[in-house]
Design an enzyme around this catalytic site. Structure first.
Site, PDB file in Angstrom:
ATOM      1  N   TYR A  24       0.885  -1.317   0.376  1.00 38.44           N
ATOM      2  CA  TYR A  24       0.052  -0.114   0.142  1.00 38.44           C
ATOM      3  C   TYR A  24       0.808   1.346  -0.066  1.00 38.44           C
ATOM      4  O   TYR A  24       0.663   2.073  -0.819  1.00 38.44           O
ATOM      5  CB  TYR A  24      -0.922  -0.261   1.869  1.00 38.44           C
ATOM      6  CG  TYR A  24      -1.877   1.235   1.300  1.00 38.44           C
ATOM      7  CD1 TYR A  24      -3.034   1.221   0.976  1.00 38.44           C
ATOM      8  CD2 TYR A  24      -1.468   2.125   1.958  1.00 38.44           C
ATOM      9  CE1 TYR A  24      -3.668   2.815   0.635  1.00 38.44           C
ATOM     10  CE2 TYR A  24      -2.074   3.500   2.447  1.00 38.44           C
ATOM     11  CZ  TYR A  24      -3.565   3.497   1.185  1.00 38.44           C
ATOM     12  OH  TYR A  24      -3.721   4.843   1.403  1.00 38.44           O
ATOM     13  N   GLU A  25       2.397   1.690   0.807  1.00 35.47           N
ATOM     14  CA  GLU A  25       3.364   2.347   0.634  1.00 35.47           C
ATOM     15  C   GLU A  25       4.161   2.543  -0.432  1.00 35.47           C
ATOM     16  O   GLU A  25       4.787   2.979   0.021  1.00 35.47           O
ATOM     17  CB  GLU A  25       3.578   2.151   2.086  1.00 35.47           C
ATOM     18  CG  GLU A  25       2.574   3.127   3.013  1.00 35.47           C
ATOM     19  CD  GLU A  25       3.156   2.743   4.930  1.00 35.47           C
ATOM     20  OE1 GLU A  25       4.418   2.510   5.197  1.00 35.47           O
ATOM     21  OE2 GLU A  25       2.278   3.592   5.560  1.00 35.47           O
ATOM     22  N   TYR A  85      -3.120  -0.349  10.908  1.00 29.86           N
ATOM     23  CA  TYR A  85      -3.381  -1.236   9.258  1.00 29.86           C
ATOM     24  C   TYR A  85      -4.754  -2.136   9.146  1.00 29.86           C
ATOM     25  O   TYR A  85      -4.089  -3.304   9.637  1.00 29.86           O
ATOM     26  CB  TYR A  85      -2.248  -2.200   8.021  1.00 29.86           C
ATOM     27  CG  TYR A  85      -2.347  -2.729   5.954  1.00 29.86           C
ATOM     28  CD1 TYR A  85      -2.452  -2.076   6.217  1.00 29.86           C
ATOM     29  CD2 TYR A  85      -3.132  -3.628   6.325  1.00 29.86           C
ATOM     30  CE1 TYR A  85      -2.230  -1.701   4.676  1.00 29.86           C
ATOM     31  CE2 TYR A  85      -2.947  -4.000   5.169  1.00 29.86           C
ATOM     32  CZ  TYR A  85      -3.191  -3.395   4.417  1.00 29.86           C
ATOM     33  OH  TYR A  85      -3.416  -3.496   2.956  1.00 29.86           O
ATOM     34  N   VAL A  86      -6.102  -2.318   8.192  1.00 33.48           N
ATOM     35  CA  VAL A  86      -6.827  -3.177   8.190  1.00 33.48           C
ATOM     36  C   VAL A  86      -6.795  -3.464   6.915  1.00 33.48           C
ATOM     37  O   VAL A  86      -6.720  -2.660   5.870  1.00 33.48           O
ATOM     38  CB  VAL A  86      -8.051  -1.941   8.662  1.00 33.48           C
ATOM     39  CG1 VAL A  86      -9.423  -2.961   8.524  1.00 33.48           C
ATOM     40  CG2 VAL A  86      -7.520  -1.484  10.171  1.00 33.48           C
ATOM     41  N   TYR A 130      -7.588  10.874  10.696  1.00 36.64           N
ATOM     42  CA  TYR A 130      -6.438  11.007  11.595  1.00 36.64           C
ATOM     43  C   TYR A 130      -7.083  12.057  12.102  1.00 36.64           C
ATOM     44  O   TYR A 130      -7.046  12.446  13.000  1.00 36.64           O
ATOM     45  CB  TYR A 130      -4.873  10.840  11.629  1.00 36.64           C
ATOM     46  CG  TYR A 130      -4.350   9.397  11.465  1.00 36.64           C
ATOM     47  CD1 TYR A 130      -4.729   8.717  11.906  1.00 36.64           C
ATOM     48  CD2 TYR A 130      -3.219   9.067   9.961  1.00 36.64           C
ATOM     49  CE1 TYR A 130      -4.701   6.993  10.925  1.00 36.64           C
ATOM     50  CE2 TYR A 130      -2.956   8.005  10.165  1.00 36.64           C
ATOM     51  CZ  TYR A 130      -3.326   7.319  10.749  1.00 36.64           C
ATOM     52  OH  TYR A 130      -2.686   6.102  10.120  1.00 36.64           O
TER      53      TYR A 130
END
Length: 164
Positions: A24-25, A85-86, A130
């Protein structure tokens, strides 16, 4: 959904989720961690990291991996969230929020000064999430990191008898 401390049997799936987070990153080949190393660091004789998992229908769907930091100004510990993380298919059910709420609860219960973490500048969905929780970006700080050759070079022992 249940949030609970990680167990040894969770380590392989936590490592799988770490790999998913790296993808993802945009760093799919950056993970060097192993099941053995992660288990040792989480459950060995002197654990310095901790993890909580989000479980739905008996399956780990997300995790938060964290460790203690320390505020010299406040004189108390805080929690540094290394990874949250999900799985994409489990998002939108409140798991990330529940994991963060668990860490915030630990901080409050233990009298810690803060829970903090970093987020990539391009990760707008996470930044919005966030901020919705009341988290505030620390824009006046820049993260620095020594790694690889720079770390090896700088951290090499100084030869005796040389100038300091």
């Amino acid at each position: 959904m249940q949030i609970r401390p990680a167990r040894k049997e969770d380590v392989p799936v936590i490592l799988e989720l770490i790999h998913d987070l790296a993808i993802y990153e945009k760093e799919p080949h950056a993970v060097k961690n192993t099941v053995e190393a992660l288990e040792e660091n989480l459950f060995g004789p002197h654990p310095a990291i901790f993890a909580h998992v989000a479980v739905e229908q008996g399956q780990v769907q997300g995790f938060a991996l964290w460790f203690l930091n320390y505020s010299t100004w406040e004189g108390v510990h805080g929690i540094y969230l290394e990874d949250l993380y999900v799985r994409p298919e489990a998002r939108g059910k409140g798991m990330g929020k529940a994991l963060l709420r668990t860490l915030a609860g630990i901080a409050v219960e233990r009298g810690y000064a803060r829970v903090e973490w970093c987020v990539l500048n391009w990760n707008e969905p996470s930044i919005r999430f966030y901020k919705s929780l009341g988290a505030v970006p620390q824009d006046e700080w820049t993260t620095f990191r020594l790694t690889g050759d720079a770390l090896s070079s700088f951290g090499s022992p100084v030869v005796s008898g040389g100038a300091a």
